[in-house]
Design an enzyme around this catalytic site. Sequence first.
Site, PDB file in Angstrom:
ATOM      1  N   CYS A 116       0.811  -1.227   0.000  1.00  0.00           N
ATOM      2  CA  CYS A 116       0.000   0.000   0.000  1.00  0.00           C
ATOM      3  C   CYS A 116       0.844   1.276   0.000  1.00  0.00           C
ATOM      4  CB  CYS A 116      -0.955  -0.004   1.180  1.00  0.00           C
ATOM      5  SG  CYS A 116      -2.173  -1.312   1.025  1.00  0.00           S
ATOM      6  N   HIS A 258      -3.456   7.161   2.540  1.00  0.00           N
ATOM      7  CA  HIS A 258      -3.843   5.852   2.000  1.00  0.00           C
ATOM      8  C   HIS A 258      -5.175   5.448   2.643  1.00  0.00           C
ATOM      9  CE1 HIS A 258      -3.927   1.775   0.792  1.00  0.00           C
ATOM     10  NE2 HIS A 258      -3.693   1.287   2.004  1.00  0.00           N
ATOM     11  N   ASN A 288     -10.149  -0.351  -0.030  1.00  0.00           N
ATOM     12  CA  ASN A 288      -8.693  -0.223  -0.123  1.00  0.00           C
ATOM     13  C   ASN A 288      -8.251  -0.725  -1.498  1.00  0.00           C
ATOM     14  OD1 ASN A 288      -5.927  -0.412   0.050  1.00  0.00           O
ATOM     15  ND2 ASN A 288      -5.893  -1.452   2.024  1.00  0.00           N
TER      16      ASN A 288
END
Length: 335
Positions: A116, A258, A288
């Site tokens: 990520c 994020h 996500n």
Amino acid sequence: MGKVRAAITGVHGWVPEDVLTNADLEKMVDTNDEWIRTRTGIQERRILKEPGTASSDLGARAVRGLLEKTGTSPDEVDFIICATATPDMMFPDTANIIADKVGIKNAFAFEVNAACSGFLTALLTAAKYVEAGMYKKVVVVGADKMSSIVDYTDRSTCILFGDASAAVLLEPVPVEENTGVMDAVMRSDGSGREYLYLKGGGSLHPASHETVDNKWHYIYQDGRPVFKAAVQGMAEAVQEVMARNGLKPSDIDWVVPHQANRRIIEAVANMMDFPLERVMINIHKYGNTTTATIPLCLWEWESQLRKGDNLILTAFGGGFTWGAVWVKWAYDGGK
Ligand code: ACO
């Protein structure tokens, strides 16, 4: 041109049409909309369903749109980095495949895998090549088909992830312009690998009946330690990059975190004294999307961004990897 910085001069995102809602997931695993919304903030995600398509197809769509929007011919692109945790295959890498699909020929191209934190890792890497004077039209694309590595019988992970891609164009600007990638703090801690991994299919556990039977080709995550490390890691990186540049929370126009969990975003904003109105949050729509979350936010908020705005981009992911990047926006949105 004398000394230069790398400025973001365009951004474009792409998400698949198919929507996977919390109500859909209720029919697949033992979960419910209320749990998912209160624990994560997610309401729905997008899933790439077209047969025979992969992360490179997501990435190619974002890059094609970016080039069209910025009036850039594929021939002009001299460097493309793709951040992804879901490469099309072990090799060739996904940056090469995207380049071919959009007609970028003879460019330097490679992939980065920092889960990520991949987009920030790629952005900082690209910025350094631009500052060194090596490349002038650089594409940084985050593309992830997370649905390809999610176990839709595992309620602890299948509710979290979605598919998407987004890309930015980086170009040199004179340092006197005072825009571009200004500074960054990037960190890693490989001992975190026991909490978040996909262990099948690599050189340690090549694909076999055993890896498939054990579901090692799916994401494994121990959520609580990752949650704790994410809040601490992002807050510390943001604090450090701001402190060493003399930036106060009131100097920051936008925080671009994020999107892993709305509670993580709120905790970091709270620790840093950032009002949530200045924090980009779209996790409710996309979940996500790993390397795509940050550029997808920039794309959605682009029309509100003004030249000279101070942005703090921050991420945490598998590895562990984490960091914060200070960007001064280089153009008025909508132009
Ligand atoms: N529906 C209902 N109940 C559930 C679900 C679900 N979908 N999933 C788990 N539960 C249950 C668990 O079984 C557990 O039950 P128990 O108490 O009876 O054992 C309970 O809910 C609590 O589970 P936790 O895992 O402790 O829940 P938590 O509040 O920690 O939320 C989550 C889980 C959302 C995964 C959170 O830990 C998180 O966001 N972690 C960090 C994610 C992250 O930042 N990842 C990094 C980036 S990802 C990357 O790099 C690829």
